[in-house]
Write a protein that holds these residues in place. Structure first.
Motif, PDB file in Angstrom:
ATOM      1  N   TYR A  34      26.925 -21.433 -44.109  1.00  0.00           N
ATOM      2  CA  TYR A  34      26.889 -21.583 -42.660  1.00  0.00           C
ATOM      3  C   TYR A  34      26.770 -20.255 -41.916  1.00  0.00           C
ATOM      4  O   TYR A  34      26.116 -20.185 -40.871  1.00  0.00           O
ATOM      5  CB  TYR A  34      28.124 -22.356 -42.177  1.00  0.00           C
ATOM      6  CG  TYR A  34      28.055 -23.830 -42.478  1.00  0.00           C
ATOM      7  CD1 TYR A  34      27.344 -24.698 -41.667  1.00  0.00           C
ATOM      8  CD2 TYR A  34      28.691 -24.365 -43.594  1.00  0.00           C
ATOM      9  CE1 TYR A  34      27.269 -26.059 -41.938  1.00  0.00           C
ATOM     10  CE2 TYR A  34      28.627 -25.722 -43.876  1.00  0.00           C
ATOM     11  CZ  TYR A  34      27.912 -26.560 -43.044  1.00  0.00           C
ATOM     12  OH  TYR A  34      27.828 -27.895 -43.313  1.00  0.00           O
ATOM     13  N   LEU A  70      22.573 -19.965 -42.491  1.00  0.00           N
ATOM     14  CA  LEU A  70      22.228 -20.602 -41.215  1.00  0.00           C
ATOM     15  C   LEU A  70      22.415 -19.669 -40.018  1.00  0.00           C
ATOM     16  O   LEU A  70      21.808 -19.875 -38.978  1.00  0.00           O
ATOM     17  CB  LEU A  70      23.042 -21.877 -41.011  1.00  0.00           C
ATOM     18  CG  LEU A  70      22.730 -23.035 -41.957  1.00  0.00           C
ATOM     19  CD1 LEU A  70      23.604 -24.231 -41.636  1.00  0.00           C
ATOM     20  CD2 LEU A  70      21.257 -23.406 -41.907  1.00  0.00           C
ATOM     21  N   PHE A 108      25.260 -19.238 -38.255  1.00  0.00           N
ATOM     22  CA  PHE A 108      26.242 -19.712 -37.275  1.00  0.00           C
ATOM     23  C   PHE A 108      27.315 -18.634 -37.073  1.00  0.00           C
ATOM     24  O   PHE A 108      27.605 -17.855 -37.979  1.00  0.00           O
ATOM     25  CB  PHE A 108      26.913 -20.998 -37.751  1.00  0.00           C
ATOM     26  CG  PHE A 108      26.020 -22.215 -37.760  1.00  0.00           C
ATOM     27  CD1 PHE A 108      24.715 -22.192 -37.292  1.00  0.00           C
ATOM     28  CD2 PHE A 108      26.502 -23.411 -38.248  1.00  0.00           C
ATOM     29  CE1 PHE A 108      23.910 -23.326 -37.307  1.00  0.00           C
ATOM     30  CE2 PHE A 108      25.708 -24.554 -38.267  1.00  0.00           C
ATOM     31  CZ  PHE A 108      24.416 -24.514 -37.798  1.00  0.00           C
ATOM     32  N   TYR A 113      32.892 -22.971 -36.216  1.00  0.00           N
ATOM     33  CA  TYR A 113      31.720 -22.211 -35.805  1.00  0.00           C
ATOM     34  C   TYR A 113      31.336 -22.546 -34.379  1.00  0.00           C
ATOM     35  O   TYR A 113      31.477 -23.693 -33.943  1.00  0.00           O
ATOM     36  CB  TYR A 113      30.519 -22.534 -36.706  1.00  0.00           C
ATOM     37  CG  TYR A 113      30.650 -21.957 -38.077  1.00  0.00           C
ATOM     38  CD1 TYR A 113      30.323 -20.632 -38.310  1.00  0.00           C
ATOM     39  CD2 TYR A 113      31.108 -22.720 -39.135  1.00  0.00           C
ATOM     40  CE1 TYR A 113      30.462 -20.079 -39.574  1.00  0.00           C
ATOM     41  CE2 TYR A 113      31.246 -22.180 -40.401  1.00  0.00           C
ATOM     42  CZ  TYR A 113      30.918 -20.852 -40.608  1.00  0.00           C
ATOM     43  OH  TYR A 113      31.060 -20.312 -41.855  1.00  0.00           O
ATOM     44  N   ASP A 144      24.218 -29.444 -47.012  1.00  0.00           N
ATOM     45  CA  ASP A 144      25.032 -28.243 -47.182  1.00  0.00           C
ATOM     46  C   ASP A 144      25.493 -28.164 -48.643  1.00  0.00           C
ATOM     47  O   ASP A 144      25.191 -29.071 -49.433  1.00  0.00           O
ATOM     48  CB  ASP A 144      26.179 -28.203 -46.169  1.00  0.00           C
ATOM     49  CG  ASP A 144      27.335 -29.146 -46.438  1.00  0.00           C
ATOM     50  OD1 ASP A 144      27.337 -29.850 -47.476  1.00  0.00           O
ATOM     51  OD2 ASP A 144      28.257 -29.189 -45.598  1.00  0.00           O
TER      52      ASP A 144
END
Length: 122
Positions: free
Chosen positions: A27, A31, A33, A50, A110
């Motif tokens: 994450y 990604l 975040f 997040y 994920d």
């Protein structure tokens, strides 16, 4: 007086306990975040929070974890193709979906098997 909804504050997905390092790799690092600090009263439960645009995504520990393979959060993205390229470079499997006119979107899972959607409106 009538009550009214302002919007969604956060969405939560689950992960197995003690998997915060794996969640951060995905994450935060992949990604992108932004991790935010959990309230002290909740930090002992584990998990990660997040900030994603104007909303939050919470990753919560669940002892009897089972991945959400249908239910999912959807994230609206600026420059979806660039994100897709980054995910492919990280060897993340992408599931394309062209079922909504004027919306480019795809799904990924994920590290725990939870479904995530990413979209950009044309």
């Amino acid at each position: 007086m009538k009550y009214a909804y302002k919007g969604i504050d956060h969405v939560q997905v689950a992960s197995p306990p003690n998997q915060e390092d794996i969640a951060r790799l995905f994450y935060t690092d992949i990604l992108g975040f932004t991790e935010i600090k959990k309230p002290t009263s909740l930090a002992k439960r584990g998990g990660i929070w997040y900030q994603v645009g104007n909303h939050q995504l919470h990753i919560g520990n669940q002892t009897d974890f089972s991945a959400a393979t249908k239910a999912h959060p959807a994230f609206e993205v600026i420059n979806l193709e660039l994100l897709k390229t980054k995910l492919k470079e990280a060897e993340i499997d992408i599931i394309e979906d062209y079922n909504i006119q004027s919306v480019n979107r795809f799904y990924i899972s994920d590290p725990f098997g939870n479904r995530l959607e990413f979209l950009e409106r044309n």
